[in-house]
Write a protein that holds these residues in place. Structure first.
Motif, PDB file in Angstrom:
ATOM      1  N   GLN A 488      -6.086   2.719  31.125  1.00 52.05           N
ATOM      2  CA  GLN A 488      -6.180   1.116  31.082  1.00 52.05           C
ATOM      3  C   GLN A 488      -4.320   0.813  31.286  1.00 52.05           C
ATOM      4  OE1 GLN A 488      -7.005  -0.817  26.980  1.00 52.05           O
ATOM      5  NE2 GLN A 488      -8.230  -2.349  28.459  1.00 52.05           N
ATOM      6  N   SER A 489      -4.134  -0.183  31.890  1.00 53.10           N
ATOM      7  CA  SER A 489      -2.625  -0.422  32.244  1.00 53.10           C
ATOM      8  C   SER A 489      -2.471  -1.951  31.652  1.00 53.10           C
ATOM      9  CB  SER A 489      -2.511  -0.287  33.679  1.00 53.10           C
ATOM     10  OG  SER A 489      -0.991  -0.656  34.033  1.00 53.10           O
ATOM     11  N   PHE A 490      -1.509  -2.092  30.880  1.00 51.31           N
ATOM     12  CA  PHE A 490      -0.985  -3.103  30.400  1.00 51.31           C
ATOM     13  C   PHE A 490       0.553  -3.451  31.197  1.00 51.31           C
ATOM     14  CE2 PHE A 490      -3.648  -2.017  27.092  1.00 51.31           C
ATOM     15  CZ  PHE A 490      -4.206  -3.317  26.769  1.00 51.31           C
ATOM     16  N   ASN A 491       0.328  -4.376  32.067  1.00 51.74           N
ATOM     17  CA  ASN A 491       1.494  -4.439  33.167  1.00 51.74           C
ATOM     18  C   ASN A 491       2.108  -5.851  32.772  1.00 51.74           C
ATOM     19  OD1 ASN A 491       0.959  -2.484  35.419  1.00 51.74           O
ATOM     20  ND2 ASN A 491      -0.948  -3.364  34.780  1.00 51.74           N
ATOM     21  N   ALA A 505      -5.515 -15.407  39.187  1.00 49.69           N
ATOM     22  CA  ALA A 505      -6.397 -14.145  38.496  1.00 49.69           C
ATOM     23  C   ALA A 505      -6.670 -14.952  37.143  1.00 49.69           C
ATOM     24  CB  ALA A 505      -5.603 -12.915  38.427  1.00 49.69           C
ATOM     25  N   ALA A 506      -7.882 -14.416  36.755  1.00 52.31           N
ATOM     26  CA  ALA A 506      -8.295 -15.104  35.423  1.00 52.31           C
ATOM     27  C   ALA A 506      -7.802 -14.500  34.184  1.00 52.31           C
ATOM     28  CB  ALA A 506      -9.826 -15.042  35.315  1.00 52.31           C
ATOM     29  N   ASP A 507      -7.379 -13.119  34.413  1.00 46.87           N
ATOM     30  CA  ASP A 507      -6.881 -12.517  33.230  1.00 46.87           C
ATOM     31  C   ASP A 507      -5.201 -12.218  33.130  1.00 46.87           C
ATOM     32  OD1 ASP A 507      -6.808 -10.973  35.502  1.00 46.87           O
ATOM     33  OD2 ASP A 507      -7.751  -9.159  34.589  1.00 46.87           O
ATOM     34  N   ILE A 508      -4.649 -13.208  33.992  1.00 43.79           N
ATOM     35  CA  ILE A 508      -3.227 -13.280  33.744  1.00 43.79           C
ATOM     36  C   ILE A 508      -2.986 -13.858  32.105  1.00 43.79           C
ATOM     37  CG2 ILE A 508      -1.252 -14.622  34.680  1.00 43.79           C
ATOM     38  CD1 ILE A 508      -1.821 -12.252  36.283  1.00 43.79           C
ATOM     39  N   TYR A 509      -1.932 -13.102  31.524  1.00 47.74           N
ATOM     40  CA  TYR A 509      -1.320 -13.675  30.434  1.00 47.74           C
ATOM     41  C   TYR A 509      -0.152 -14.038  30.439  1.00 47.74           C
ATOM     42  CZ  TYR A 509       0.177 -13.335  25.461  1.00 47.74           C
ATOM     43  OH  TYR A 509       0.417 -13.892  24.178  1.00 47.74           O
ATOM     44  N   GLU A 510       0.352 -15.284  30.189  1.00 44.16           N
ATOM     45  CA  GLU A 510       1.732 -15.691  30.578  1.00 44.16           C
ATOM     46  C   GLU A 510       2.301 -15.455  29.137  1.00 44.16           C
ATOM     47  OE1 GLU A 510       4.241 -19.197  32.879  1.00 44.16           O
ATOM     48  OE2 GLU A 510       2.070 -19.278  32.608  1.00 44.16           O
ATOM     49  N   TYR A 511       3.120 -14.418  29.369  1.00 42.77           N
ATOM     50  CA  TYR A 511       3.942 -14.087  28.113  1.00 42.77           C
ATOM     51  C   TYR A 511       5.101 -15.146  27.604  1.00 42.77           C
ATOM     52  CZ  TYR A 511       6.880 -11.510  24.730  1.00 42.77           C
ATOM     53  OH  TYR A 511       7.733 -11.267  23.710  1.00 42.77           O
ATOM     54  N   SER A 512       5.802 -15.538  28.584  1.00 41.17           N
ATOM     55  CA  SER A 512       7.013 -16.266  28.379  1.00 41.17           C
ATOM     56  C   SER A 512       7.115 -16.816  29.910  1.00 41.17           C
ATOM     57  CB  SER A 512       8.269 -15.404  27.950  1.00 41.17           C
ATOM     58  OG  SER A 512       8.655 -14.726  29.257  1.00 41.17           O
ATOM     59  N   GLU A 513       8.444 -17.581  29.762  1.00 45.09           N
ATOM     60  CA  GLU A 513       8.616 -18.205  31.205  1.00 45.09           C
ATOM     61  C   GLU A 513       9.172 -17.100  32.086  1.00 45.09           C
ATOM     62  OE1 GLU A 513      11.732 -21.488  30.706  1.00 45.09           O
ATOM     63  OE2 GLU A 513       9.887 -22.872  29.773  1.00 45.09           O
ATOM     64  N   GLU A 514       9.764 -16.040  31.522  1.00 42.34           N
ATOM     65  CA  GLU A 514      10.083 -15.009  32.397  1.00 42.34           C
ATOM     66  C   GLU A 514       9.133 -14.190  32.854  1.00 42.34           C
ATOM     67  OE1 GLU A 514      13.818 -11.715  32.164  1.00 42.34           O
ATOM     68  OE2 GLU A 514      12.910 -12.403  30.290  1.00 42.34           O
ATOM     69  N   ALA A 515       8.145 -13.935  32.150  1.00 43.41           N
ATOM     70  CA  ALA A 515       7.277 -12.855  32.203  1.00 43.41           C
ATOM     71  C   ALA A 515       5.903 -13.010  32.245  1.00 43.41           C
ATOM     72  CB  ALA A 515       7.671 -11.634  31.306  1.00 43.41           C
ATOM     73  N   ILE A 516       5.004 -12.465  32.869  1.00 45.29           N
ATOM     74  CA  ILE A 516       3.653 -12.456  32.801  1.00 45.29           C
ATOM     75  C   ILE A 516       2.918 -11.020  32.558  1.00 45.29           C
ATOM     76  CG2 ILE A 516       3.225 -14.431  34.404  1.00 45.29           C
ATOM     77  CD1 ILE A 516       2.219 -12.402  36.487  1.00 45.29           C
ATOM     78  N   THR A 517       2.017 -11.074  31.929  1.00 46.80           N
ATOM     79  CA  THR A 517       1.177  -9.860  31.659  1.00 46.80           C
ATOM     80  C   THR A 517      -0.319  -9.823  31.802  1.00 46.80           C
ATOM     81  OG1 THR A 517       2.538  -9.331  29.664  1.00 46.80           O
ATOM     82  CG2 THR A 517       0.554  -7.982  29.930  1.00 46.80           C
ATOM     83  N   TYR A 518      -0.723  -8.601  32.446  1.00 46.17           N
ATOM     84  CA  TYR A 518      -2.191  -8.533  32.707  1.00 46.17           C
ATOM     85  C   TYR A 518      -2.514  -7.263  32.484  1.00 46.17           C
ATOM     86  CZ  TYR A 518      -0.593  -6.206  37.088  1.00 46.17           C
ATOM     87  OH  TYR A 518       0.116  -5.527  38.037  1.00 46.17           O
ATOM     88  N   VAL A 519      -3.811  -6.975  32.148  1.00 46.56           N
ATOM     89  CA  VAL A 519      -4.460  -5.690  31.847  1.00 46.56           C
ATOM     90  C   VAL A 519      -5.563  -5.312  33.013  1.00 46.56           C
ATOM     91  CG1 VAL A 519      -5.720  -4.660  30.204  1.00 46.56           C
ATOM     92  CG2 VAL A 519      -4.076  -6.477  29.519  1.00 46.56           C
ATOM     93  N   ARG A 520      -5.457  -4.102  33.379  1.00 45.37           N
ATOM     94  CA  ARG A 520      -6.473  -3.540  34.239  1.00 45.37           C
ATOM     95  C   ARG A 520      -7.173  -2.228  33.660  1.00 45.37           C
ATOM     96  NH1 ARG A 520      -6.249  -7.714  36.373  1.00 45.37           N
ATOM     97  NH2 ARG A 520      -5.756  -8.520  38.283  1.00 45.37           N
ATOM     98  N   ASP A 521      -8.545  -2.179  33.982  1.00 49.86           N
ATOM     99  CA  ASP A 521      -9.100  -0.960  33.904  1.00 49.86           C
ATOM    100  C   ASP A 521      -9.161  -0.215  34.973  1.00 49.86           C
ATOM    101  OD1 ASP A 521      -9.489  -1.069  31.011  1.00 49.86           O
ATOM    102  OD2 ASP A 521     -11.162  -2.536  31.509  1.00 49.86           O
ATOM    103  N   VAL A 522      -8.462   0.609  35.257  1.00 48.39           N
ATOM    104  CA  VAL A 522      -8.490   1.595  36.521  1.00 48.39           C
ATOM    105  C   VAL A 522      -8.949   2.930  36.382  1.00 48.39           C
ATOM    106  CG1 VAL A 522      -6.968   2.479  38.198  1.00 48.39           C
ATOM    107  CG2 VAL A 522      -6.100   0.426  36.858  1.00 48.39           C
TER     108      VAL A 522
END
Length: 580
Positions: A488-491, A505-522
């Motif tokens: 599992q990758s937290f990017n 993408a539905a699972d995009i998490y906007e952490y801040s104005e500078e950064a976004i985070t998404y999680v993938r099961d690979v």
């Protein structure tokens, strides 16, 4: 000359007055050359059949000898020549010229330094002190010496062939006489010595004594003015060192050193700074940079990589004797060393050194155009407490210039000591910043209440990494299950919204104005796309190193952003986000 007298005595008195008049017209030390030319011209006009004259002045309190040569111009011997070919150190008076040779100590003078064929026979100073002329019989060989040929080439701009055209009349037996006066002596030569001529020369010496007195006065004044100029230049460098607030500014101090040294009238063809320890050294190369603010191009320095001394010697190959000379001089505690190199050896040693530094640094260290000229070069290495300053020029620096260079090296040594203090403070602050950043990430991890909170930890890690100067567009936290081969990758990536891209993408998490985070099961056959699967194959290697080089092509970058963010492909390849 124009004035004439009826008797030999009157002619001599008028000649002495003309020498005195030339001395009174002096305004700077260099004007003594013109007085020397007048003395030689008067000697010839008064019937002394000499081909040249040397006038030597002794300043015993400071152990300095000033040696001048006067002679006929080459076209006097039917050589096709004009005064514009001569160096700026030569002055002319009709068909004669005069030049002052480099200042010597008395010991150098007595060893025969700067002596040319038949132009000087070293005196017995005990006899000189009581004012007795000395005459010696000498025999000049037809071919002349290399020193004479070098003199004619250096000061008059003659080729070797042209210089040899002047030598035949100088061959054979000569009577060389040194006529002492209170401040020095006048040397001349004749085929047959005439004591009456010694008396004429002694009378002319009375006139030139005034010139030397004025010379010493001007010299003291010029030295005082020069010292003030040098002190002001050093103080500007020292002030720049004292205003350093960051270690990167040491390169600006190095630039100031060479800017000020060159501003004092010294030639610099190539500049460099070496920083040494017992095992290796770091070299900073420089190039001229044109600026709108400066009156002349400034020296811009680039710091090269740290290289072991043995690696440097190996890179120089057959030219490693150059490094050996420099290191030997440093180990012996000498203030400087000078290495004279042929143009070819200079080019090759620089080429080899620059290639080494670029190989070690993985980048170009300095732009340097290798001259195709055939002139010898002089590599001046001036030591300071932490290494050396280097000046490469087409002519050898004088002792005065080297003394000034040593003073600049001492100031740079002070600046580098300040650099080390700043570096220690910066390193300490860096460690504290890293510890504080790690503590913030640790606190975020400790505050987790659910697995989804790992997105905030990943975002915090990305933000702190960039705040510490790690210029990365992406941070991943990966959890690998060795049994199932799934992970599992937290990017966390730079926010594409800042580049005009809209993630869908539905699972995009906007952490801040500078950064976004998404999680993938690979895993094999599950999610992550083709890029993710390629990463998995790399991570499954049993011999995976601590750091894994990874090349992201443009095609892969487009594929990655499209798959992970749900960004439309159109126009994506040219978006600046991919450059990040």
């Amino acid at each position: 000359m124009t004035d004439t007298g009826d008797t030999p005595r009157e002619k001599l008195d008028l000649a002495v007055e003309r020498v005195r008049a030339a001395a009174l017209e002096m305004r700077v030390t260099d004007d003594l050359r013109q007085v020397v030319a007048v003395v030689f011209r008067e000697m010839v006009d008064l019937g002394i059949e000499t081909t040249s004259a040397t006038i030597t002045f002794f300043d015993r309190p400071v152990d300095s000898v000033f040696h001048y040569v006067a002679n006929f111009c080459p076209n006097h011997a039917d050589v096709d020549w004009s005064p514009d070919r001569a160096s700026g150190e030569v002055v002319f008076l009709g068909d004669v010229y005069a030049v002052g040779l480099p200042t010597m100590t008395q010991a150098d003078f007595l060893r025969g330094a700067n002596a040319l064929d038949g132009q000087i026979v070293l005196p017995d100073l005990a006899t000189w002190d009581v004012g007795i002329p000395q005459t010696f019989e000498t025999n000049t060989v037809p071919g002349g010496s290399n020193r004479t040929l070098e003199f004619l080439g250096l000061y008059l701009g003659l080729t070797e062939a042209e210089s040899r055209m002047l030598l035949p009349p100088l061959a054979g037996r000569w009577s060389v006489t040194n006529v002492p006066f209170r401040s020095g002596m006048i040397g001349y030569r004749e085929r047959q010595h005439s004591p009456e001529h010694d008396e004429i020369v002694a009378e002319l010496a009375r006139g030139i004594e005034l010139g030397f007195v004025r010379f010493l006065d001007f010299r003291r004044l010029e030295q005082q003015n020069r010292e003030l100029t040098v002190q002001n230049a050093l103080e500007r460098v020292r002030a720049r060192a004292l205003t350093m607030r960051e270690t990167e500014e040491i390169l600006e101090v190095a630039s100031a050193v060479y800017q000020e040294f060159e501003g004092l009238g010294h030639e610099i063809g190539f500049a460099g700074v070496g920083i040494f320890d017992r095992n290796g050294f770091e070299y900073w190369g420089a190039k001229k940079v044109d600026t709108d603010e400066a009156d002349r191009p400034e020296w811009g320095f680039l710091a090269g990589p740290w290289v072991s001394l043995e690696r440097w010697r190996q890179a120089l190959g057959p030219l490693n004797w150059i490094s050996d000379l420099q290191l030997d001089a440093r180990d012996r505690g000498l203030p400087h060393c000078i290495v004279r190199l042929s143009a070819a050896d200079n080019r090759e040693s620089l080429r080899r050194s620059l290639a080494l530094w670029e190989e070690e640094a993985g980048r170009r260290v300095i732009d340097y155009s290798f001259s195709e000229g055939d002139e010898d070069t002089y590599r001046h290495v001036v030591f300071h407490a932490h290494g050396h300053l280097q000046v490469i020029a087409n002519s050898e620096l004088s002792e005065d210039a080297l003394s000034e260079a040593s003073r600049f090296a001492e100031v740079f040594g002070f600046a580098y000591s300040r650099f080390l203090e700043l570096k220690a403070a910066e390193d300490s602050a860096r460690r504290r910043a890293i510890e504080a950043a790690a503590e913030r990430v640790r606190a975020a991890a400790m505050a987790m209440n659910s697995p989804d909170d790992l997105r905030d930890v990943a975002g915090m890690l990305f933000t702190e990494a960039r705040s510490l100067g790690i210029d990365t567009p992406r941070v991943c936290i990966n959890f690998l299950d060795p049994t199932s081969g799934q992970w599992q990758s937290f990017n966390t990536n730079l926010n594409p919204r800042n580049y005009g891209l809209e993630p869908t993408a539905a699972d995009i998490y906007e952490y801040s104005e500078e950064a976004i985070t998404y999680v993938r099961d690979v895993g094999e056959g599950r999610g992550g796309g083709s890029v993710g699967r390629r990463e998995l194959e790399r991570l499954k290697r049993a011999d995976m190193p601590e750091t894994l080089p990874y090349t992201f092509t443009l095609e892969m970058a487009v594929e990655y952003v499209r798959e992970q963010y749900g960004v439309a492909t159109e126009g994506l390849a040219t978006n600046s986000y991919l450059a990040e």
